[in-house]
Design a protein around this motif. Structure first.
Motif, short mmCIF file in Angstrom:
data_model
loop_
_atom_site.label_atom_id
_atom_site.label_comp_id
_atom_site.label_asym_id
_atom_site.label_seq_id
_atom_site.Cartn_x
_atom_site.Cartn_y
_atom_site.Cartn_z
N GLN A 178 0.71 -1.04 -0.10
CA GLN A 178 -0.12 0.14 0.01
C GLN A 178 0.90 1.26 -0.08
OE1 GLN A 178 -2.53 0.27 3.55
NE2 GLN A 178 -0.77 0.81 4.84
N ARG A 179 2.20 1.05 -0.39
CA ARG A 179 3.22 2.09 -0.25
C ARG A 179 2.69 3.45 -1.10
NH1 ARG A 179 5.04 -1.37 -3.27
NH2 ARG A 179 6.35 -0.74 -5.12
N ASN A 180 2.20 3.12 -2.36
CA ASN A 180 1.97 3.93 -3.22
C ASN A 180 0.50 4.72 -3.32
OD1 ASN A 180 4.61 3.95 -4.35
ND2 ASN A 180 3.87 2.18 -5.52
N LEU A 181 -0.27 4.22 -2.31
CA LEU A 181 -1.60 4.70 -2.14
C LEU A 181 -1.63 6.15 -1.59
CD1 LEU A 181 -3.61 1.57 -0.57
CD2 LEU A 181 -3.54 2.22 -3.03
N PRO A 182 -2.76 6.78 -2.02
CA PRO A 182 -2.84 8.24 -1.31
C PRO A 182 -2.96 8.07 0.25
CG PRO A 182 -4.20 8.10 -3.05
CD PRO A 182 -3.75 6.53 -2.74
N ASP A 183 -2.50 9.07 0.94
CA ASP A 183 -2.53 8.87 2.45
C ASP A 183 -3.91 8.60 2.85
OD1 ASP A 183 0.18 9.87 2.20
OD2 ASP A 183 -0.28 11.63 2.84
N ASP A 184 -4.97 9.17 2.41
CA ASP A 184 -6.26 8.78 2.87
C ASP A 184 -6.88 7.49 2.74
OD1 ASP A 184 -6.63 9.34 0.30
OD2 ASP A 184 -8.52 10.27 0.61
N LYS A 185 -5.90 6.76 1.93
CA LYS A 185 -6.24 5.57 1.51
C LYS A 185 -5.66 4.13 2.17
CE LYS A 185 -9.27 6.57 -1.82
NZ LYS A 185 -10.79 6.42 -1.71
N ARG A 186 -4.35 4.83 2.81
CA ARG A 186 -3.59 3.85 3.56
C ARG A 186 -4.05 3.51 5.13
NH1 ARG A 186 2.32 6.41 2.49
NH2 ARG A 186 2.93 4.68 3.92
N ASP A 187 -3.67 2.15 5.41
CA ASP A 187 -4.29 1.63 6.74
C ASP A 187 -3.04 1.75 7.51
OD1 ASP A 187 -4.66 0.09 8.83
OD2 ASP A 187 -5.28 -1.60 7.61
N TYR A 188 -2.98 3.10 8.28
CA TYR A 188 -1.80 3.24 9.16
C TYR A 188 -1.86 2.31 10.50
CZ TYR A 188 -1.14 7.50 6.33
OH TYR A 188 -0.61 8.20 5.18
N ASN A 189 -2.87 1.71 10.90
CA ASN A 189 -2.86 0.68 11.94
C ASN A 189 -2.09 -0.64 11.37
OD1 ASN A 189 -4.44 1.95 13.77
ND2 ASN A 189 -6.29 1.44 12.67
N LEU A 190 -2.35 -0.91 10.04
CA LEU A 190 -1.40 -2.01 9.53
C LEU A 190 0.05 -1.53 9.68
CD1 LEU A 190 -1.26 -4.63 7.97
CD2 LEU A 190 -1.48 -3.20 5.94
N GLU A 191 0.43 -0.46 9.13
CA GLU A 191 1.67 -0.08 9.23
C GLU A 191 2.40 -0.21 10.67
OE1 GLU A 191 2.67 3.51 7.25
OE2 GLU A 191 1.31 2.90 5.33
N GLU A 192 1.49 0.40 11.54
CA GLU A 192 2.17 0.23 13.04
C GLU A 192 2.19 -1.17 13.36
OE1 GLU A 192 -0.26 2.18 15.56
OE2 GLU A 192 -0.24 4.24 14.57
N LYS A 193 1.12 -2.09 12.94
CA LYS A 193 1.23 -3.63 13.32
C LYS A 193 2.50 -4.32 12.80
CE LYS A 193 -3.46 -4.32 14.27
NZ LYS A 193 -4.98 -4.78 13.64
N ALA A 194 2.66 -3.80 11.59
CA ALA A 194 3.85 -4.35 10.65
C ALA A 194 5.12 -4.09 11.29
CB ALA A 194 3.79 -3.91 9.22
N ALA A 195 5.38 -3.00 11.80
CA ALA A 195 6.55 -2.45 12.48
C ALA A 195 6.92 -3.09 13.87
CB ALA A 195 6.49 -0.89 12.89
N ASP A 196 5.74 -3.60 14.49
CA ASP A 196 5.84 -4.21 15.86
C ASP A 196 5.97 -5.88 15.59
OD1 ASP A 196 5.52 -2.22 17.18
OD2 ASP A 196 3.21 -2.49 17.23
N ASP A 197 6.13 -6.38 14.24
CA ASP A 197 6.31 -7.76 13.91
C ASP A 197 7.67 -7.94 14.14
OD1 ASP A 197 6.52 -10.27 13.02
OD2 ASP A 197 6.09 -9.79 10.78
N LEU A 198 8.08 -8.53 15.09
CA LEU A 198 9.48 -8.52 15.60
C LEU A 198 10.19 -9.85 15.30
CD1 LEU A 198 9.75 -7.24 19.18
CD2 LEU A 198 10.28 -5.85 17.21
N ALA A 199 9.33 -10.91 14.97
CA ALA A 199 9.79 -12.17 14.44
C ALA A 199 10.89 -12.11 12.99
CB ALA A 199 8.65 -13.35 14.41
N ALA A 200 10.07 -11.44 12.17
CA ALA A 200 10.84 -11.35 10.92
C ALA A 200 11.71 -10.44 10.87
CB ALA A 200 10.03 -10.84 9.84
N TYR A 201 12.08 -9.25 11.98
CA TYR A 201 12.81 -8.41 11.92
C TYR A 201 14.13 -9.01 12.63
CZ TYR A 201 15.48 -4.13 13.37
OH TYR A 201 16.40 -3.26 13.48
N GLU A 202 13.78 -10.00 13.72
CA GLU A 202 15.06 -10.79 14.58
C GLU A 202 15.74 -11.56 13.42
OE1 GLU A 202 13.00 -11.88 18.19
OE2 GLU A 202 12.95 -9.86 19.21
N PHE A 203 14.85 -12.35 12.96
CA PHE A 203 15.53 -13.24 11.98
C PHE A 203 16.36 -12.79 11.01
CE2 PHE A 203 15.53 -16.32 8.32
CZ PHE A 203 16.23 -17.37 8.76
#
Length: 295
Positions: free
Chosen positions: A27-52
């Motif tokens: 969703q990176r190229n979507l207009p600001d009002d179309k983006r799901d910012y809750n999704l982006e926050e949850k993605a940032a908190d996904d530590l399993a993929a980051y740690e690996f």
């Protein structure tokens, strides 16, 4: 590595970025009002993929500088380059990759053998990704400014085009502050004094010097063609071509380094000081050219 499956996983596979980061990337190229910012926050908190990825990146970077098996070391470097150039990975987990490169590889900037290995295996592209997009820009810039003309000669035209594109992006990002002092508050001055940090202005002037250094070496080694090729897509180099290259005798001045340095300094400064309406003319020419070619 003792485990062939682990070796294949680290040296040949792209680590999983995680489903949430993948959805966020999509969703990176979507207009600001179309983006799901809750999704982006949850993605940032996904530590399993980051740690690996943190584990994989550190193993790869350590193999580049410390592995006694040169073939494996080169393979690790090629994998770092591959991951660096995959936009999904860089946008999702690029900070972990750059941290590993900074901690293991850039710390060996004075090791001639390691530097030669990097430069002979697409390392320059890694440097320029980090120089423009990562948090270790200063470390990458130290690698870049020490690249010799002979080392530039080893590079493919694809790499040279990429470098020119990245430099243009750097100039666009930094703008007039590359050459002019910006206003700094007394608080910032005092804070930097207490912490013993270089001033932002010094860093930006160093950026400008690095840009001029690289452009000069590329012009000396590869001539005008890479820049002219880029001018079909980039208003900066369209300006350079029309205002300088069209009346520039390359054969006469190719090895006149002071002349090349002075002219690059002058033409980039002119571009940065160009008023908005004049700059828009070059942008419009590029847009028209691209539109005509598209049809």
């Amino acid at each position: 590595m003792a485990d062939p499956l682990l070796e294949d996983l680290i040296l040949y596979e792209m680590p999983d970025v995680g489903s949430l980061r993948l959805k966020s990337y999509e969703q990176r190229n979507l207009p600001d009002d179309k983006r799901d910012y809750n999704l982006e926050e949850k993605a940032a908190d996904d530590l399993a993929a980051y740690e690996f990825s943190f584990f994989v990146n550190n193993v790869l970077a350590s193999l580049v500088v410390d592995c006694s098996d040169e073939k494996m070391s080169i393979r690790a470097l090629k994998q770092i380059h591959r991951l660096t150039t995959i936009d999904l990975y860089r946008q999702s987990l690029g900070d972990a990759l750059s941290d590993a490169i900074n901690n293991y590889i850039y710390s060996h900037s004075k090791n001639r053998l390691i530097v030669e290995k990097l430069i002979s295996n697409n390392g320059i592209e890694i440097f320029f990704y980090d120089y423009i997009e990562s948090s270790c820009q200063m470390s990458a810039s130290r690698m870049i400014k020490n690249i010799t003309a002979d080392q530039w000669k080893q590079q493919s035209l694809t790499t040279i085009q990429f470098v020119i594109k990245q430099i243009s992006q750097k100039i666009e990002n930094e703008g007039i502050e590359l050459i002019e002092d910006r206003q700094v508050s007394n608080f910032e001055i005092e804070l930097k004094r207490i912490l013993g940090l270089d001033s932002v202005d010094d860093n930006e002037k160093e950026d400008f010097n690095i840009i001029i250094n690289v452009l000069t070496k590329i012009l000396m080694v590869f001539g005008k063609k890479p820049f002219i090729d880029r001018s079909s897509y980039d208003p900066l180099f369209l300006y350079v071509n029309q205002m300088w290259f069209e009346k520039f005798n390359y054969d006469q001045y190719r090895y006149n380094i002071p002349y090349l340095l002075n002219n690059w300094t002058s033409i980039i400064t002119q571009w940065l000081k160009l008023d908005h309406s004049n700059r828009q003319q070059y942008i419009q020419k590029i847009n028209t050219h691209l539109l005509d070619n598209h049809h």
